[in-house]
Design an enzyme around this catalytic site. Structure first.
Site, PDB file in Angstrom:
ATOM      1  N   HIS A   1       7.896   8.812   4.049  1.00 55.01           N
ATOM      2  CA  HIS A   1       6.481   9.490   4.417  1.00 55.01           C
ATOM      3  C   HIS A   1       6.772  10.870   3.857  1.00 55.01           C
ATOM      4  CE1 HIS A   1       4.172   6.687   7.126  1.00 55.01           C
ATOM      5  NE2 HIS A   1       5.310   6.096   6.378  1.00 55.01           N
TER       6      HIS A   1
ATOM      7  N   GLU B   1      -0.609  -1.752   5.236  1.00 54.44           N
ATOM      8  CA  GLU B   1       0.249  -1.561   6.485  1.00 54.44           C
ATOM      9  C   GLU B   1       0.364  -0.344   7.166  1.00 54.44           C
ATOM     10  OE1 GLU B   1       3.394  -0.529   8.703  1.00 54.44           O
ATOM     11  OE2 GLU B   1       3.609   0.274   6.867  1.00 54.44           O
ATOM     12  N   GLU B   2      -0.160   0.679   6.308  1.00 51.59           N
ATOM     13  CA  GLU B   2       0.046   1.994   6.683  1.00 51.59           C
ATOM     14  C   GLU B   2      -1.326   2.525   7.542  1.00 51.59           C
ATOM     15  OE1 GLU B   2       2.592   3.996   6.830  1.00 51.59           O
ATOM     16  OE2 GLU B   2       3.757   3.296   5.035  1.00 51.59           O
TER      17      GLU B   2
ATOM     18  N   ARG C   1      18.194  -5.714  14.723  1.00 51.79           N
ATOM     19  CA  ARG C   1      18.708  -6.138  16.152  1.00 51.79           C
ATOM     20  C   ARG C   1      17.791  -7.019  16.951  1.00 51.79           C
ATOM     21  NH1 ARG C   1      19.197  -2.094  19.261  1.00 51.79           N
ATOM     22  NH2 ARG C   1      18.699  -3.171  21.400  1.00 51.79           N
TER      23      ARG C   1
ATOM     24  N   ASP D   1       0.761  -1.194   0.043  1.00 52.42           N
ATOM     25  CA  ASP D   1       0.142   0.103   0.207  1.00 52.42           C
ATOM     26  C   ASP D   1       0.773   1.257  -0.072  1.00 52.42           C
ATOM     27  OD1 ASP D   1       0.630  -0.946   2.636  1.00 52.42           O
ATOM     28  OD2 ASP D   1      -0.571   0.565   3.574  1.00 52.42           O
TER      29      ASP D   1
END
Length: 390
Positions: free
Chosen positions: A360, A138-139, A178, A81
């Site tokens: 973004h 996802e957003e 990580r 998306d």
């Protein structure tokens, strides 16, 4: 082992897919065209199974290894998306849809996973099963959860799951990861403060919701400074403060909105509890009332130890010695891949996007030079996790 030569041969083709997706961005669950193109390409590659409509507009492709898919199954996920942003890059392949653009690189993520799927379907140099996952929303739409709720993990018996995201500012060809908490839980709040409106020249006859709201904004910062363990991160940001529409009127209501970000479940609970107490108490103390809508968003992205070591090893094989940061500092941005990592062991890794604008941002663009590295990572991860018998 460096990038895969065959994938380097696909570079122009994958770049063309990426730029097509970039020109035609779709947001949240509206990824209909994108999903159709993904499914069409997967079928053309000869993958064993292509299923659409998982999590509304998600696509799943299944690639079986030389042994017919017997044994372990790994999932590899890309998001599809875009964002509700007006693009200003001026690129020849810039968004054709006003108010929508791929400002986070999901066009690149989708294309790199497609490139890997093409190679894996062609070579089948592994045993077991690879499930390629193309996710919508996802957003902010929790598309990962929607796909899980539609049976993603159980229907295809996924044992481990891996994700990747580009990282502006990190050189192309490098990776970072990580163990443990990598990205924050993303909670949201809406507060309506109701006082008593009146004439601005007679404040004593009113209960001013702006003053109450101002006190609340300031006091909320004590959650980080005086309530949470100083060695554990928490961010409370009031990003919207709306009240009134005239210079000589004290309004009846004020609205606060914002976000709370945490990296620890205990701190997340503490922040919610203290938030509600502070808002309610200050409003009542000033004679106002407060209605609170506190919305729990994406959970913390928590990388599993063993799978993180494995992902870092694969990235180093692709990028070379010294090109993988295994101790990337945690960040307070959110990512709904967290839901997948709650369901199955796995790891989320970042791949360098070079000196691009930030995520973004209306000037952002995915760096196509990163494509061979991302594709090679996926291929080497699949072939190493599912080694073919001698």
């Amino acid at each position: 082992m460096p990038i895969v030569n065959r994938l380097a041969d696909f570079h122009d083709e994958i770049t063309a897919w990426r730029r097509d997706f970039h020109e035609n961005p779709e947001i949240l669950y509206e990824t209909v065209r994108t999903a159709e193109k993904v499914a069409e390409l997967l079928k053309g590659f000869g993958v064993d199974e292509v299923v659409t409509g998982i999590g509304q507009t998600g696509v799943v492709g299944v690639i079986k290894g030389k042994n017919g898919g017997t044994g372990k199954t790994i999932g590899m996920r890309a998001d599809m998306d875009a964002l509700p942003i007006n693009e200003i890059t001026g690129k020849e392949y810039a968004s054709k849809t006003p108010g929508k653009m791929h400002a986070c690189g999901h066009d690149g993520h989708t294309s790199m996973l497609l490139g890997a799927a093409k190679y894996l379907a062609e070579t089948r140099n592994f045993d077991g099963t690879v499930v390629v996952i193309f996710q919508p929303a996802e957003e902010g739409g929790a598309g990962a959860k929607a796909m899980i709720d539609d049976g993603l993990m159980t229907r295809w018996n996924i044992d481990e799951v891996y994700g990747m995201h580009n990282y502006p500012g990190m050189p192309v060809g490098e990776f970072a990861i990580r163990k443990g908490a990598l990205m924050a839980a993303t909670d949201e709040f809406h507060v309506k403060i109701t006082g008593r409106g009146g004439h601005a020249a007679k404040p004593h006859e009113t209960i001013d919701p702006i003053v109450a709201g101002s006190q609340i904004v300031t006091a909320l910062q004590t959650i980080a400074s005086r309530n949470a363990d100083p060695l554990k991160s928490v961010v409370v940001s009031v990003t919207v403060f709306e009240a009134g529409n005239a210079f000589n009127v004290i309004p009846q209501e004020a609205t606060l909105r914002g976000t709370v970000r945490t990296l620890d479940p205990g701190v997340r609970e503490l922040a919610e509890e203290r938030f509600k107490t502070i808002v309610t108490s200050i409003a009542e103390g000033m004679g106002a009332t407060a209605e609170i809508d506190y919305i729990l968003g994406y959970p913390v992205v928590v990388n599993h130890d063993e799978e993180t070591d494995f992902a870092a090893k694969i990235a180093e094989e692709v990028a070379g010695q010294g090109k993988v940061n295994r101790d990337l500092p945690p960040m307070m941005g959110g990512e709904d891949f967290a839901y997948m990592l709650e369901e199955r062991p796995g790891a989320f890794i970042f791949a360098g996007n070079g000196d691009s604008a930030g995520l973004h941002h209306p000037m952002y663009d995915f760096d196509d030079n990163a494509i061979p590295y991302g594709c090679s990572y996926w291929v080497r991860l699949a072939e190493t996790a599912l080694p073919a018998a001698a």
